[in-house]
Design a protein around this motif. Structure first.
Motif, mmCIF file in Angstrom:
data_model
loop_
_atom_site.group_PDB
_atom_site.id
_atom_site.type_symbol
_atom_site.label_atom_id
_atom_site.label_comp_id
_atom_site.label_asym_id
_atom_site.label_seq_id
_atom_site.Cartn_x
_atom_site.Cartn_y
_atom_site.Cartn_z
ATOM 1 N N THR A 227 0.840 -1.203 0.000
ATOM 2 C CA THR A 227 0.000 0.000 0.000
ATOM 3 C C THR A 227 0.873 1.251 0.000
ATOM 4 N N ALA A 228 1.923 1.231 0.787
ATOM 5 C CA ALA A 228 2.829 2.384 0.818
ATOM 6 C C ALA A 228 3.516 2.568 -0.534
ATOM 7 N N GLN A 229 3.984 1.464 -1.142
ATOM 8 C CA GLN A 229 4.730 1.561 -2.394
ATOM 9 C C GLN A 229 3.843 1.945 -3.571
ATOM 10 N N ILE B 100 0.465 5.231 -1.411
ATOM 11 C CA ILE B 100 0.832 6.408 -0.617
ATOM 12 C C ILE B 100 1.998 7.169 -1.249
ATOM 13 N N LEU B 101 3.085 6.484 -1.590
ATOM 14 C CA LEU B 101 4.237 7.172 -2.179
ATOM 15 C C LEU B 101 3.907 7.835 -3.517
#
Length: 165
Positions: free
Chosen positions: A134-136, A139-140
């Motif tokens: 999810t971050a990769q 979000i990022l």
């Protein structure tokens, strides 16, 4: 008797020949610009360190080189990265109009690298794996898009890169 309209109006501002803005009129460098300059400078230092290590390896194993053309192309690629990063840093710092587009291209390249990079991390469970993905992938890229907007299209960025100031 009619009034004389050729006289200078005492309430008009004084005539000046100064075309350059004073230092107080120049737009300040936005935070997104400082951040990109720092990131590009750090990446340029990393590429220079990579070139130095590359030279060290070639110097130690120079006799084992089978394809000098491939070696030259690898060196030219590293040198090209350093040159483009230096050009982007100078053009952004000096407020050149196309520095804005080089900066946006650098942020887009970071987004693409974020998607294409290999992640060799091991996670103990699926929840941590889902959080990392999810971050990769969510979000990022959203943060990078926000950064690209703040750097290239916000009112502060337009004022910073405008030719008037």
């Amino acid at each position: 008797m009619e009034p004389d309209h050729t006289q200078r109006n005492p309430y008009s501002p004084p005539a000046t020949t100064e075309l350059e803005p004073t230092s107080s009129e120049v737009a300040r460098r936005p935070l997104a610009t400082w951040l990109l300059l720092i990131v590009l400078f750090a990446m340029m230092l990393i590429w220079i360190a990579g070139m130095l290590r590359f030279f060290g390896v070639v110097a130690q194993h120079g006799n084992d080189v089978r394809n000098p053309l491939r070696l030259a192309m690898a060196f030219a690629g590293l040198l090209g990265f350093v040159a483009v990063a230096l050009l982007a840093i100078v053009s952004i710092y000096r407020r050149w109009h196309w520095g804005r587009w080089l900066g946006i291209a650098a942020i887009v390249a970071l987004i693409i690298w974020n998607f294409l990079r290999h992640d060799a991390s091991r996670y103990p469970d699926n929840a941590q794996r889902l959080g990392a993905l999810t971050a990769q992938y969510v979000i990022l890229p959203l943060l990078f898009a926000w950064w690209a907007y703040a750097f290239g299209f916000s009112s502060k960025a337009k004022r910073y890169f405008s030719r008037d100031t």
